[in-house]
Design an enzyme around this catalytic site. Structure first.
Site, PDB file in Angstrom:
ATOM      1  N   LYS A 209       0.842  -1.199   0.000  1.00 50.10           N
ATOM      2  CA  LYS A 209       0.000   0.000   0.000  1.00 50.10           C
ATOM      3  C   LYS A 209       0.876   1.248   0.000  1.00 50.10           C
ATOM      4  O   LYS A 209       0.620   2.202  -0.747  1.00 50.10           O
ATOM      5  CB  LYS A 209      -0.938  -0.004   1.219  1.00 50.10           C
ATOM      6  CG  LYS A 209      -2.106  -0.941   1.049  1.00 50.10           C
ATOM      7  CD  LYS A 209      -2.884  -1.157   2.333  1.00 50.10           C
ATOM      8  CE  LYS A 209      -3.930  -2.251   2.104  1.00 50.10           C
ATOM      9  NZ  LYS A 209      -4.576  -2.704   3.330  1.00 50.10           N
TER      10      LYS A 209
ATOM     11  N   ASP B 284     -11.219   3.050   3.960  1.00 46.05           N
ATOM     12  CA  ASP B 284     -11.623   1.651   3.805  1.00 46.05           C
ATOM     13  C   ASP B 284     -13.141   1.542   3.608  1.00 46.05           C
ATOM     14  O   ASP B 284     -13.636   0.500   3.178  1.00 46.05           O
ATOM     15  CB  ASP B 284     -11.242   0.857   5.071  1.00 46.05           C
ATOM     16  CG  ASP B 284     -10.056  -0.063   4.840  1.00 46.05           C
ATOM     17  OD1 ASP B 284      -9.777  -0.404   3.678  1.00 46.05           O
ATOM     18  OD2 ASP B 284      -9.414  -0.467   5.842  1.00 46.05           O
TER      19      ASP B 284
ATOM     20  N   GLN C  16      -4.803  -1.404   9.498  1.00 51.14           N
ATOM     21  CA  GLN C  16      -4.717  -2.736   8.898  1.00 51.14           C
ATOM     22  C   GLN C  16      -5.328  -3.772   9.843  1.00 51.14           C
ATOM     23  O   GLN C  16      -4.967  -3.849  11.021  1.00 51.14           O
ATOM     24  CB  GLN C  16      -3.238  -3.069   8.613  1.00 51.14           C
ATOM     25  CG  GLN C  16      -3.012  -4.375   7.891  1.00 51.14           C
ATOM     26  CD  GLN C  16      -3.600  -4.388   6.474  1.00 51.14           C
ATOM     27  OE1 GLN C  16      -3.415  -3.458   5.711  1.00 51.14           O
ATOM     28  NE2 GLN C  16      -4.304  -5.446   6.139  1.00 51.14           N
TER      29      GLN C  16
END
Ligand code: NDP
Length: 297
Positions: free
Chosen positions: A54, A121, A98
Site C-alpha cells: 500500500k 476503507d 490494517q
C-alpha cells in the site's frame, strides 16, 4: 480455456496512472498533496506485506504515505489516541488501520473512531449506511474494484443476475449493495444457503468471497457468466519445495474457465484493484474535504 482472463493488474495500473495525473493537477493548481496514513499493529507477516504494498503504491501515485508501525502489545487507548490525532491532522486525508488487530483491541471500536470523511476503507457505519441508502460516501475498496471490472466487461449491469457467495461487512454485503445500486438483481449466498450450487448456476455475475480454496467448480457456473474471484487462500505447494505455499482463489480456475465468458485470476485479479481503489478513495476524500470537484471515477 475459453474464458477471457480479466487482468486486474493492468486495469489497476491504468487506474493508478489516472490517479497520479489527478494528484499532479492538485499539486499544481491547489498546492497540496493528498496524504494516506496506514497503521499496522503487531507483526502479522501477511499484514506487513499488505502495508508495504500500500505504501509503495501510494508513493507511486504521487501521494504522501504516512506509516505508523505499533508494537503487538499496543493498548486500545493508545491506538484510539493516535487515530484521534490523525482525525485532527489537516494534512491527512485518509486513515487505514490494517486488520486483523491483536486480541486486546476491539476492531469495531477502532473503525468507528476514524472520522467518516477520512475512512478510506469505507467500513465506518456512516459510510456503510450511505452505501445502503444509495448516497455518496466512501465505498469499501475490494467490492468497488470488483464493480469497476464488471462495468468494464458488461457496460450496463441492469437486470443481470448477480450471485454473491459471502456476506461479510467488508466484501459480500457492500458488493451486493453496489450491484443493487447498479440495477443488477442480487442474490446473497452464505454458509446456510440451501442448494448453493443451483443458486450459483443462475448467475450472470458470480462473485466468490468465501475464503475456501477452489470451492466453486466449473459445473456451478452458467455458460457465459462473468466470475469474480475475491478469495485469497494460501495452500501448501510441495511441488515448489518443502513448506512452500501458493495463492489460490475460491474458484477452481481451470474448470471455471471452460464455462465462464470472463474470469479474474488469483493472484492478479481483484487483489491489485483493492489497492488502486484505496488510492482512489484517498484522492476522493482529499477533494471532498476541500470542496474540490473532480471526476470521481
Ligand atoms: P469472511 O470469513 O468474513 O466471510 C466469508 C463468507 O463466506 C461468510 O459470509 C460465510 O458465511 C461464507 N461462507 C463460508 N463458508 C461457506 C460455504 N461453505 N458455503 C457458502 N458460504 C460460505 O471473509 P471475507 O469476506 O473477509 O473474505 C473472503 C475472502 O476474500 C477471503 O479469502 C479473503 O482473504 C479474501 N479477501 C480478498 C481481498 C482482496 O483484496 N482480493 C480483500 C478482502 C478479502 P456465513 O456468514 O454464513 O458464515
Amino acid at each position: 480455456m475459453s474464458a477471457k482472463l480479466i487482468d486486474g493488474k493492468a486495469f489497476s495500473n491504468q487506474l493508478v496512472d489516472k490517479i497520479a495525473r489527478q494528484v499532479s493537477l492538485l499539486q499544481s493548481v491547489h498546492h497540496f498533496t493528498p496524504g494516506l496514513a496506514v497503521i499496522l499493529v503487531g507483526e502479522d507477516p501477511a499484514s506487513q506485506v499488505y502495508v508495504r504494498n500500500k505504501a509503495e503504491r501510494t508513493k507511486k501515485s504521487g501521494m504522501r504515505s504516512i506509516e505508523h508501525r505499533l508494537p503487538e502489545q499496543t493498548s486500545q487507548e493508545e491506538l484510539l489516541a493516535l487515530i484521534d490525532k490523525m482525525n485532527r491532522d489537516e494534512a491527512i486525508d485518509g486513515i487505514l488501520v490494517q486488520l486483523p488487530l491483536p486480541a486486546q483491541i476491539d476492531d469495531k471500536a477502532v473503525i468507528q473512531a476514524i472520522a467518516p470523511e477520512k475512512d478510506v476503507d469505507g467500513f465506518h457505519v456512516v459510510n456503510a449506511g450511505l452505501l445502503a441508502t444509495g448516497q455518496p460516501g466512501i465505498v469499501p475498496c475490494t467490492p468497488y474494484g470488483c464493480l469497476l471490472l464488471l462495468q468494464d466487461h458488461f457496460g450496463d449491469l441492469s437486470g443481470l443476475h448477480a450471485v454473491i457467495v459471502g456476506r461479510s461487512n467488508i466484501v459480500g454485503k457492500p458488493m451486493a449493495q453496489l450491484l443493487l445500486n447498479a440495477h443488477a438483481t442480487v442474490t446473497i449466498a452464505h454458509s446456510r444457503t440451501k442448494e448453493l450450487e443451483k443458486t450459483c448456476q443462475q448467475a450472470d455475475i458470480l462473485v466468490a468471497a468465501v475464503g475456501r480454496p477452489e470451492m466453486i467448480t466449473g459445473d456451478w457456473i452458467k455458460k457465459g457468466a462473468m466470475v469474480i474471484d475475491v478469495g485469497i487462500n494460501r495452500v501448501p505447494a510441495p511441488e515448489r519445495g518443502e513448506g512452500k505455499f501458493r495463492l489460490t482463489g475460491d474458484v477452481a480456475f481451470d474448470s471455471a474457465s471452460r464455462q465462464a465468458a470472463a474470469i479474474t485470476p488469483v493472484p492478479g485479479g481483484v487483489g491489485p484493484m483493492t489497492i488502486a481503489c484505496l488510492l482512489r478513495n484517498t484522492l476522493v476524500a482529499a477533494c471532498r474535504r476541500r470542496d474540490i470537484v473532480i471526476d470521481e471515477f
